[in-house]
Scaffold this motif. Structure first.
Motif, mmCIF file in Angstrom:
data_model
loop_
_atom_site.group_PDB
_atom_site.id
_atom_site.type_symbol
_atom_site.label_atom_id
_atom_site.label_comp_id
_atom_site.label_asym_id
_atom_site.label_seq_id
_atom_site.Cartn_x
_atom_site.Cartn_y
_atom_site.Cartn_z
ATOM 1 N N MET A 78 0.841 -1.211 0.000
ATOM 2 C CA MET A 78 0.000 0.000 0.000
ATOM 3 C C MET A 78 0.872 1.255 0.000
ATOM 4 S SD MET A 78 -3.245 -0.780 -0.190
ATOM 5 C CE MET A 78 -4.013 0.788 0.215
ATOM 6 N N VAL A 79 1.878 1.256 0.866
ATOM 7 C CA VAL A 79 2.763 2.428 0.949
ATOM 8 C C VAL A 79 3.515 2.625 -0.358
ATOM 9 C CG1 VAL A 79 4.825 3.378 2.067
ATOM 10 C CG2 VAL A 79 3.015 2.351 3.453
ATOM 11 N N LEU A 80 4.049 1.561 -0.897
ATOM 12 C CA LEU A 80 4.855 1.688 -2.111
ATOM 13 C C LEU A 80 3.997 1.993 -3.341
ATOM 14 C CD1 LEU A 80 7.459 -1.154 -1.472
ATOM 15 C CD2 LEU A 80 7.642 1.304 -0.970
ATOM 16 N N ARG A 81 2.704 1.755 -3.249
ATOM 17 C CA ARG A 81 1.782 2.097 -4.341
ATOM 18 C C ARG A 81 1.334 3.554 -4.260
ATOM 19 N NH1 ARG A 81 -1.257 -0.612 -8.559
ATOM 20 N NH2 ARG A 81 -2.731 0.958 -9.235
ATOM 21 N N TYR A 82 1.001 4.017 -3.041
ATOM 22 C CA TYR A 82 0.402 5.342 -2.870
ATOM 23 C C TYR A 82 1.316 6.370 -2.196
ATOM 24 C CZ TYR A 82 -3.905 3.092 -4.298
ATOM 25 O OH TYR A 82 -4.862 2.417 -5.008
ATOM 26 N N PHE A 83 2.488 5.947 -1.724
ATOM 27 C CA PHE A 83 3.446 6.852 -1.073
ATOM 28 C C PHE A 83 2.836 7.562 0.133
ATOM 29 C CE2 PHE A 83 4.811 7.111 -5.673
ATOM 30 C CZ PHE A 83 5.742 6.087 -5.556
ATOM 31 N N ARG A 84 1.969 6.854 0.844
ATOM 32 C CA ARG A 84 1.387 7.370 2.077
ATOM 33 C C ARG A 84 1.201 6.183 3.006
ATOM 34 N NH1 ARG A 84 -4.745 9.268 0.983
ATOM 35 N NH2 ARG A 84 -4.184 10.391 2.844
ATOM 36 N N SER A 85 0.937 6.455 4.266
ATOM 37 C CA SER A 85 0.816 5.362 5.227
ATOM 38 C C SER A 85 -0.357 4.448 4.862
ATOM 39 C CB SER A 85 0.654 5.895 6.649
ATOM 40 O OG SER A 85 -0.673 6.289 6.888
ATOM 41 N N TYR A 87 -2.326 3.118 6.883
ATOM 42 C CA TYR A 87 -3.475 3.491 7.706
ATOM 43 C C TYR A 87 -4.235 4.644 7.057
ATOM 44 C CZ TYR A 87 -6.111 3.926 12.102
ATOM 45 O OH TYR A 87 -7.098 3.942 13.062
ATOM 46 N N ALA A 88 -3.529 5.639 6.542
ATOM 47 C CA ALA A 88 -4.194 6.754 5.859
ATOM 48 C C ALA A 88 -4.963 6.245 4.642
ATOM 49 C CB ALA A 88 -3.173 7.809 5.440
ATOM 50 N N SER A 89 -4.376 5.323 3.913
ATOM 51 C CA SER A 89 -5.068 4.765 2.745
ATOM 52 C C SER A 89 -6.352 4.067 3.163
ATOM 53 C CB SER A 89 -4.157 3.789 1.998
ATOM 54 O OG SER A 89 -3.083 4.475 1.390
ATOM 55 N N GLY A 90 -6.276 3.291 4.236
ATOM 56 C CA GLY A 90 -7.461 2.597 4.723
ATOM 57 C C GLY A 90 -8.534 3.540 5.229
ATOM 58 N N LEU A 91 -8.120 4.570 5.949
ATOM 59 C CA LEU A 91 -9.088 5.547 6.462
ATOM 60 C C LEU A 91 -9.759 6.308 5.323
ATOM 61 C CD1 LEU A 91 -7.138 6.970 9.542
ATOM 62 C CD2 LEU A 91 -9.166 5.485 9.591
ATOM 63 N N LYS A 92 -8.983 6.657 4.308
ATOM 64 C CA LYS A 92 -9.540 7.375 3.144
ATOM 65 C C LYS A 92 -10.558 6.498 2.428
ATOM 66 C CE LYS A 92 -9.263 10.696 -0.156
ATOM 67 N NZ LYS A 92 -10.591 10.686 -0.745
ATOM 68 N N LEU A 93 -10.239 5.224 2.236
ATOM 69 C CA LEU A 93 -11.194 4.315 1.605
ATOM 70 C C LEU A 93 -12.473 4.221 2.435
ATOM 71 C CD1 LEU A 93 -8.791 1.460 0.463
ATOM 72 C CD2 LEU A 93 -10.141 2.943 -1.041
ATOM 73 N N ILE A 100 -10.294 -1.452 -1.668
ATOM 74 C CA ILE A 100 -9.143 -1.449 -2.571
ATOM 75 C C ILE A 100 -9.509 -2.054 -3.916
ATOM 76 C CG2 ILE A 100 -7.340 -1.365 -0.820
ATOM 77 C CD1 ILE A 100 -7.031 -4.389 -1.157
ATOM 78 N N GLU A 101 -10.471 -2.969 -3.915
ATOM 79 C CA GLU A 101 -10.922 -3.554 -5.174
ATOM 80 C C GLU A 101 -11.548 -2.500 -6.089
ATOM 81 O OE1 GLU A 101 -10.295 -6.779 -2.305
ATOM 82 O OE2 GLU A 101 -11.475 -4.939 -2.153
ATOM 83 N N ASP A 102 -12.176 -1.478 -5.492
ATOM 84 C CA ASP A 102 -12.724 -0.374 -6.287
ATOM 85 C C ASP A 102 -11.618 0.380 -7.021
ATOM 86 O OD1 ASP A 102 -15.377 -0.861 -5.491
ATOM 87 O OD2 ASP A 102 -15.161 0.434 -3.716
ATOM 88 N N ASN A 103 -10.398 0.281 -6.514
ATOM 89 C CA ASN A 103 -9.238 0.914 -7.156
ATOM 90 C C ASN A 103 -8.492 -0.059 -8.068
ATOM 91 O OD1 ASN A 103 -9.801 3.283 -5.829
ATOM 92 N ND2 ASN A 103 -8.231 3.033 -4.279
ATOM 93 N N GLY A 104 -9.072 -1.234 -8.281
ATOM 94 C CA GLY A 104 -8.457 -2.208 -9.169
ATOM 95 C C GLY A 104 -7.358 -3.027 -8.527
ATOM 96 N N LEU A 105 -7.302 -3.035 -7.194
ATOM 97 C CA LEU A 105 -6.268 -3.777 -6.493
ATOM 98 C C LEU A 105 -6.868 -5.024 -5.840
ATOM 99 C CD1 LEU A 105 -4.438 -0.801 -4.739
ATOM 100 C CD2 LEU A 105 -3.872 -1.889 -6.921
ATOM 101 N N SER A 106 -6.034 -5.988 -5.567
ATOM 102 C CA SER A 106 -6.469 -7.233 -4.938
ATOM 103 C C SER A 106 -6.107 -7.246 -3.457
ATOM 104 C CB SER A 106 -5.790 -8.417 -5.629
ATOM 105 O OG SER A 106 -5.953 -9.591 -4.871
ATOM 106 N N GLY A 107 -7.042 -7.698 -2.642
ATOM 107 C CA GLY A 107 -6.779 -7.867 -1.218
ATOM 108 C C GLY A 107 -5.719 -8.920 -0.944
ATOM 109 N N TYR A 110 -2.684 -6.291 -1.313
ATOM 110 C CA TYR A 110 -2.726 -4.968 -0.686
ATOM 111 C C TYR A 110 -3.616 -5.008 0.545
ATOM 112 C CZ TYR A 110 -0.654 -3.323 -5.016
ATOM 113 O OH TYR A 110 0.189 -3.140 -6.069
ATOM 114 N N ALA A 111 -3.132 -4.403 1.632
ATOM 115 C CA ALA A 111 -3.916 -4.326 2.868
ATOM 116 C C ALA A 111 -3.951 -2.877 3.350
ATOM 117 C CB ALA A 111 -3.316 -5.221 3.951
ATOM 118 N N PRO A 112 -5.108 -2.234 3.237
ATOM 119 C CA PRO A 112 -5.230 -0.855 3.713
ATOM 120 C C PRO A 112 -5.488 -0.816 5.216
ATOM 121 C CG PRO A 112 -7.281 -1.536 2.692
ATOM 122 C CD PRO A 112 -6.326 -2.694 2.567
ATOM 123 N N HIS A 113 -4.522 -1.313 5.971
ATOM 124 C CA HIS A 113 -4.608 -1.379 7.431
ATOM 125 C C HIS A 113 -3.359 -0.733 8.022
ATOM 126 C CE1 HIS A 113 -8.066 -4.073 7.400
ATOM 127 N NE2 HIS A 113 -7.498 -4.646 6.354
#
Length: 164
Positions: A78-85, A87-93, A100-107, A110-113
């Protein structure tokens, strides 16, 4: 404490916790600091420091399970994809009502935790990630932030997310 409050604080963390320079020795020191903090507190966590997709430091402390290895990989992705924490990615979702599947990614990959934080260098940006797995996600995030704040001599009280 709202999602917006946390996202705002994490943005402050990501800005404040930037290094002037970061190399393999610094990566090892960061991993070792996390290992020492976790050992002192009796935390069963996995710790990973990766630079440019190259593993530099990894430790699995008593209490870690094989699942933690996979959680580290997925949160780091997640970090290396979005260059942010992560946790921030998960909270934004969550805030946006998306997955994450809505963004075309596989669980599977990728773990937005919470628990993975970008390693940022001033003038360069994200060059890697530090990842913790084994605690509740907010605690994983806070532990990574604590270690970065200690290394950079930043005031942790102004950076840490509030307890829930």
């Amino acid at each position: 404490m709202t999602i917006e409050d946390d996202l705002s604080r994490i943005a402050e963390q990501e800005k404040a916790l930037s290094f002037d320079a970061f190399d393999l020795t610094t990566a090892w020191q960061l991993g070792k600091l996390l290992q020492e903090l976790a050992t002192e507190r009796g935390l069963g966590i996995a710790i990973d420091v990766t630079l440019h997709s190259m593993p530099v430091f990894y430790a699995a402390l008593p209490g870690v399970t094989p699942d933690n290895v996979n959680w580290v990989r997925r949160k780091r992705n997640m970090v290396l994809r979005y260059f942010r924490s992560s946790y921030a990615s998960g909270l934004k979702l969550k805030k946006d009502g998306k997955t994450i599947e809505d963004n075309g990614l596989s669980g599977d990959d990728y773990a937005p935790h919470g628990g993975s934080f970008p390693i940022n260098v001033k003038g360069t940006g994200c060059i890697g990630a530090v990842t913790v797995s084994g605690l509740p996600q907010r605690d994983d995030h806070n532990l990574a932030v604590e270690a970065l704040a200690l290394m950079l001599a930043k005031d942790l009280d102004t950076l840490r997310l509030a307890s829930l």
